[in-house]
Design a protein around this motif. Sequence first.
Motif, PDB file in Angstrom:
ATOM      1  N   TRP A 164      30.822 -19.804 -24.238  1.00 47.16           N
ATOM      2  CA  TRP A 164      30.909 -20.964 -25.326  1.00 47.16           C
ATOM      3  C   TRP A 164      32.110 -21.425 -25.277  1.00 47.16           C
ATOM      4  N   ARG A 165      33.046 -20.662 -25.837  1.00 47.46           N
ATOM      5  CA  ARG A 165      34.426 -20.836 -26.349  1.00 47.46           C
ATOM      6  C   ARG A 165      35.324 -21.408 -25.011  1.00 47.46           C
ATOM      7  N   ALA A 166      35.111 -20.389 -24.049  1.00 42.38           N
ATOM      8  CA  ALA A 166      36.090 -20.878 -22.851  1.00 42.38           C
ATOM      9  C   ALA A 166      35.379 -22.362 -22.280  1.00 42.38           C
ATOM     10  N   ALA A 167      34.113 -22.531 -22.082  1.00 38.26           N
ATOM     11  CA  ALA A 167      33.534 -23.707 -21.588  1.00 38.26           C
ATOM     12  C   ALA A 167      34.004 -24.863 -22.567  1.00 38.26           C
ATOM     13  N   ARG A 168      33.974 -24.574 -23.846  1.00 38.60           N
ATOM     14  CA  ARG A 168      34.401 -25.754 -24.459  1.00 38.60           C
ATOM     15  C   ARG A 168      35.783 -26.162 -24.322  1.00 38.60           C
ATOM     16  N   ALA A 169      36.675 -25.223 -24.026  1.00 39.81           N
ATOM     17  CA  ALA A 169      38.001 -25.536 -24.186  1.00 39.81           C
ATOM     18  C   ALA A 169      38.449 -26.075 -22.720  1.00 39.81           C
ATOM     19  N   TRP A 170      37.369 -26.013 -21.695  1.00 37.92           N
ATOM     20  CA  TRP A 170      37.673 -26.261 -20.409  1.00 37.92           C
ATOM     21  C   TRP A 170      37.052 -27.809 -20.195  1.00 37.92           C
TER      22      TRP A 170
ATOM     23  N   ARG B 104      31.689 -16.086 -25.914  1.00 38.16           N
ATOM     24  CA  ARG B 104      32.780 -16.137 -25.143  1.00 38.16           C
ATOM     25  C   ARG B 104      32.478 -17.286 -24.325  1.00 38.16           C
TER      26      ARG B 104
ATOM     27  N   ARG C  73      22.654 -24.828 -25.354  1.00 37.05           N
ATOM     28  CA  ARG C  73      23.130 -25.190 -26.873  1.00 37.05           C
ATOM     29  C   ARG C  73      23.064 -26.532 -27.189  1.00 37.05           C
TER      30      ARG C  73
ATOM     31  N   GLN D  76      28.362 -20.527 -17.648  1.00 35.73           N
ATOM     32  CA  GLN D  76      28.846 -21.170 -18.783  1.00 35.73           C
ATOM     33  C   GLN D  76      28.249 -22.596 -18.994  1.00 35.73           C
TER      34      GLN D  76
END
Lengths: 197, 951
Positions: free
Chosen positions: A174-180, A172, A149, A142
């Motif tokens: 990207w989205r998880a990493a971003r939230a975290w 997936r 990116r 991640q």
Amino acid sequence: MATSAQEVTELLNQWARGNQTAGEKVLPLIYGELRRIARRSMNRQDPSHTLQTTALVHEAYMRLTGDSGRHWQNRAHFFGVAAKAMRHVLVDYARARATDKRGGPHKPLRLEDAGVISGDRLAEVIALDDALTALSKLHARQSQVVELRFFGGCSVEETAETLKISPETVMRDWRAARAWLYRELERRDADEHRNDA
Amino acid sequence: MPTNTGMTPERYRQLNELFAAACERSGEARAAFLDEACAGDDALRSAVEDLLAADQKSRGLLEKPLAALASTVPGSQIGPYRIETKLGEGGMGVVFRAMDTRLNRPVAIKFLPGDLADAPARRRFQREAQMASSLNHPHILTVYDADEFEGRQYLVTEFVDGGTLRDWANAERRTWRQIVELLVGVADGLATAHAAGILHRDIKPENILITRSGYAKLADFGLAKLAEDPAPREETGTLTEGRTRPGMVIGTIAYMSPEQASGKPLDARSDVFSFGVMLYEVLAGRKPFAASTDLKLLQTIVHGTPQPLEDGTPPALRAVVEKALEKDPADRYQSMREMVVDLRRLARQSAEAPAPRMQRQARALKRAAAALIMLVLVAGSAFIYFHSARPASPAPLEYTALTSFADSATSPALSPDGRMLTFIRGTETFEGPGEIYVKILPDGEPVQLTHDGVHKMSPVFAPGGDRIVYSVVGNARDWDTWTVPVLGGEPSRLLANASALTWIGTGRGGRPRVLFSEWGEGTHLSIITSTENRSEPRTVYAPPSPRGMAHRSYLSPDRKQMLVVEMEGGWRPCRLVAFEGGAAGKPVGPSPAQCTNAAWSPDGKWMYLSVNTGNGYHIWRQKFPDGAPEQVTFGATEEEGIAFAPDGRSFVTSVGTRVSTLWVHDSRGERQITSEGYASLPSFSGDGKKLYYLLRSVANRRYVSGELWATNLETGQKERLLSDFLMEHYSISPDGNRIVFAAIDDTGHTPVWLATLDGRTAPRRLSTINATRTFFGANGDVYFLGGESETQTFVYRVREDGSGLQKAIENLISYFYDVSPDAKSLAVFDGRGAQVYSTDGGSLINVCTICGAAGGENRGTTPPAVRWSPDGKFLYLNDRTAAGQQYAIPLPPGRNLPPLPPSGIRSQADATALPGARVIHEARAFIGPNPSVYAFPRVTTQRNIYRVSLP
């Protein structure tokens, strides 16, 4: 003793394979080259020269290795190295700028002035780097997705190709990493201000 | 926050899986899923929910990579706006100049700072847009558009090309009358805004933009508010998603009214006060209220009295300013409308004639325009006679060559006794690799003094004439002064962080003093004077902007004045600054212009300048202190660098001519085809045996046009074709017998003509539209790019008999690159990138965003960005991001394009990834029958040092 183009290529390859010492050796060269390019574009008579981050990295890479990219086994190899290089250069740079408020007589050229990064993003880069390092300990891939990116400017397809995963997995991750990261940045910011109070 | 502390990789993975699965469900299904999956583990469940909440909020985070932020740089495009140059950066955002490609007009785009994404800032920005656009007044900057790009909001306004009020006031000494006439329009605009219930609240010189024709416009309603709104609290810093922002300064303190400074409620009279402050400042040349700290300044505004204006200002005007600056709003003008009435009245009264300065300027320019140039190069000798026909007595300038290198010599300087010359043998006129040479005049052999290849600039002789001192330009800011003995020897460093150093006599202690440029913070370069080892330093001139760089300085013979060469973003006009006193000085010479060198005549009466006003660098001069600029050298050569002989009767300069020689690369290697003049637009005949090209004897800056020549590549024979015509562009038909071309006539028009190369039929003019590119189509059609003005061009089609003229593509097209051999595809550039248009079907396909060739293409020495081989087997692309590179891409049979990536070729990697793609390492290669045979121009500016004798 100047580093030959071949040695630079070898150092970059080693660094891509994870050799930190090689990275430490080649980083100042990259940084120096970026500064040279930025200075040149500052001194140019025509101020309308485009200076995009990825083009900057590409140009720096070419000048250091004398290679136009033909020897990369695949583009992925290049993107991975470039993103890492860009991250290190910008973070190093942001840290250096953050600590010197007054500056001595010999300050390096500001990348902000060359349009590479806008001044208000520098603090964000430092915080992000710390958070990203923390993430890499939890989920290396991640963290790589974010590095490619965000620092490398890679598209979802390019990221997928570089990491040899599917574009859906990239999204997936990207989205998880971003939230975290969002939570992590918030937490760090709150910590900082608690200390200020 | 439970999410991030004490986390392990295994737990993280678990969290991720749940998160991903939860994301795929919503509402009740999601809740049910979480109930089951987290069964009892409350910590886990709250962690997932926390992450889901963060997912919502983090939409904006990292949304765009850093590169995209930097992509709001010149060359990129935002919707219909093509970004051109950055105009400035302030607390409220960055401003760019751009081109509206739909309407073909220049605009200004202001971006909200990237991370000011919070709602209050957005609202403020939108408010500015709404308010400004609701006002329709000639002296208020017109707002065209407001939108969002990649998460950043921007405002599109009319573009004003003359700078701000501050620039205008500094450019020249203005009379009170000029100031009033300029600002009364702004006052009227402000009155209109007040009538609409809008207060500006940030009136200051930087927010008044002046057009080149001297028309003032009020801009930046960024802090404006509707008079009825309660004081908005959101101006102070707000917390944005957990991160604080520094508080913003509201308005600029120096222009605040007393009530603004005291935080009291405001009305229109506050703007009246700010306007008064601005009027005072422009009239007096200083601010009415000044103090050493912000707090003291606020107190001075509330309690202090400004000094009365000087006698140069008529009493009526002084009264207007005083009334505007009354502390109590009740004592001021109750509205801007009242002030406008008073200003207009006093402008009408008074018999004073219009400023004489303006007229003198016009005359000088006319003189320059009326000059005629004749350049006669007498073979073998080194004299150039330069004849300029002016209304005054025609005074020929005599040029004597002092060097005659085949490469270049620049940056000349003379020893104090005028008997020795030093210069840099190298191609750069600013700084670049080169060696220091010295030559005894008039006839000595030039002697090389340095042998290190490093970048140098600005050599000068030390006062004793025994040493030469020069600047070595290193990385970043390692610009040091080095010295080398005239008689030869090892160079050594004299002073670090000192460049363009000159000696300026002795100081009070009898010690010699020097003048040089020194790097400060960032890219700030100031002029310093000190002793030779830097003691007793004093800053003589520091550019007002932190990015300003004062590269060179020239002290006047009486040591009271200094000419400064400076750069900020690009070269600026030279500046005249008093040596003592620290004033900002004023620009001299023509403007707008780029000034790179200056010199004083030995009697101190004239300032000589190397200036580029758009037609290349020439020498200008201006009488000190109050003269108007006049041009000294003209024509197709360039002159840069000036050093006067001690008797003032001549000066030395570096004269450059642009030369383009044509070469051919084939199986035999490389060989030269032309050796003189300026050759461009080479093309091969179908069988590869002949090379056609245009040849002009001296490079004209704007046009490529030249004579059409053909050379037989086997025998070397050359002949001129169609000698009645001078051509701007040409194409030869596939059968090699017909030619279509844009010919330039005496009036400067470039209509399209058709002719046969064997001369058997008379040439025929096909259209009167000014054309810049012409090509053959299929079946007797001709395509060309043309239009009435340079910025409004279209692709047209016409039949070879001249009938059927119509547009081939509806949209405006900037460049027309080529027509495919089967005439089914047209390669063009329309502002978005290189596109291919198919003539049956009419679709535009984006081919390549990295293709193009700035500069060289317009002068015919670089091939078009996209073109086909004559047999239709290859597509050639010029890469503008990788210097010196083209791609030859094989085409599938019967197709005009290779299989392209979805949005075209966006990187070098995209191009080289195409099957069979080949890189050609010569950007200027005009390819012949196959990619191994090509012609290329070698363009150089050849410079040599000349002495110019003044009449």
